[in-house]
Design an enzyme around this catalytic site. Structure first.
Site, PDB file in Angstrom:
ATOM      1  N   HIS A   1      96.771 -39.973 -12.967  1.00 61.53           N
ATOM      2  CA  HIS A   1      97.821 -41.001 -13.037  1.00 61.53           C
ATOM      3  C   HIS A   1      97.310 -42.340 -13.593  1.00 61.53           C
ATOM      4  CE1 HIS A   1     100.673 -38.508 -10.982  1.00 61.53           C
ATOM      5  NE2 HIS A   1      99.966 -38.446  -9.862  1.00 61.53           N
TER       6      HIS A   1
ATOM      7  N   ASP B   1      97.950 -29.476  -5.095  1.00 62.41           N
ATOM      8  CA  ASP B   1      99.171 -29.812  -4.357  1.00 62.41           C
ATOM      9  C   ASP B   1     100.380 -29.011  -4.843  1.00 62.41           C
ATOM     10  OD1 ASP B   1      99.128 -31.185  -6.750  1.00 62.41           O
ATOM     11  OD2 ASP B   1      99.373 -33.184  -5.866  1.00 62.41           O
TER      12      ASP B   1
HETATM   13 ZN   LIG Z   1      99.363 -34.436  -7.383  1.00 61.24          ZN
END
Ligand SMILES: [Zn+2]
Length: 300
Positions: free
Chosen positions: A121, A239
């Site tokens: 990110h 995840d």
């Molecule tokens: Zn993630």
């Protein structure tokens, strides 16, 4: 494949126990690696020149000066730092730099960077979504500098790697392929953002093994084959697992095994080396199982 893991205890010092992205994650991830007695190599700090190819000078300076503060503070509502964060982040990026050097040397044909903080990110001039520096982008730029002419990044983290996409949006030598829950944090990753070397495959909430198997045995394999990369880099975010507390995907242990197998098979088919770097994954038990599964697939 012949696998080495890049790891150092410095990655445990960037920590906030009440936060989902905490040091225990990596302790659980490392258990199967220690048990299997895989070769472990210590990272070095990323070279400043390389980091500057991805992040702005102002942002790098900001991270270095911020981390002098002792109490945990936040770069953004999600992304904390403490006095060790800078060391951890520079070493996490450095692990990716070293990993590519090791692949180039031919000593190993697979490397797993077991690092924190994660990276995908992180944008050019800001931390975001638990990420400080964009580790996989460091690997990609390093690979290009070592004459790996075409670099394929596959990102199976449940979140879209907005920072990686924006880093290489105008660079046709780097292909970015991402599966991620959509619509979801960080909001990017729709098919509208695709171009000839960016391929987002958004997955609806509740997507599970069947949907992932179709994508990874189909469009993923075809896309890698056609791009003919000289190295494959993997943003390995676990995840996507059904047990993850932060996401809404329903991929089981065997689904994760299938995804990792398809990626490794692509590398074997093209006879190219492969580098994995750890991104997300917030259920400790699932993370430990995904680590064991991944290491078994890579070394088989
Ligand atoms: Zn993630």
């Amino acid at each position: 494949m012949k696998l080495a893991v890049i790891y150092d205890d410095v990655f445990l010092k960037h920590d906030l126990p009440t936060h989902p992205e905490n040091a225990l994650r990596l302790k659980y991830f490392m258990k199967p690696i220690f048990e299997a007695e895989l070769p472990i190599i210590k990272p070095k700090q990323v070279s400043y020149e390389l980091l500057r190819a991805i992040h702005s000078e102002n942002y790098i300076t900001d991270v270095i000066t911020s981390c002098r503060e002792r109490a945990p503070r936040f770069f953004d509502p999600d992304t904390y730092y403490n006095q060790f964060t800078c060391d951890s982040a520079l070493m996490a990026a450095g692990a990716n730099e070293l990993g590519v050097e090791i692949l180039k040397s031919g000593e190993f044909d697979a490397v797993f960077c077991a690092v924190r903080p994660p990276g995908h990110h992180a944008e050019r001039d800001r931390a975001m979504g638990f990420c400080i520096f964009n580790n996989v982008a460091v690997a990609a730029v390093k690979a290009l500098s070592l004459d790996f002419e075409r670099v394929f990044i596959v990102d199976f983290d449940a979140h879209h790697g907005n920072g990686t996409q924006s880093t290489f949006y105008d660079n046709p030598n780097v292909f970015y392929f991402s599966t991620h829950q959509y619509p979801f944090y960080p909001g990017t990753g729709s098919e509208k953002e695709n171009n000839d070397h960016i391929l987002n495959v958004p997955m609806g909430e509740g997507s599970g093994d069947r949907e992932y198997m179709e994508v990874y045995s189909g469009i993923f394999r075809k896309t890698v084959r056609e791009f003919e990369p000289e190295v494959i880099l993997v943003s390995a975010g676990y995840d996507l697992h059904s047990d993850d507390p932060l996401t809404g995907l329903e991929v089981s242990d065997s689904g994760v095994e299938f995804v990792v197998s398809q990626i490794v098979e692509s590398a074997k088919e093209l006879s190219v080396p492969i580098l994995f770097t750890l991104e997300g994954g917030y259920n400790l038990r699932a993370l430990e199982r995904c680590s064991r599964i991944s290491m078994n697939v890579i070394t088989s």
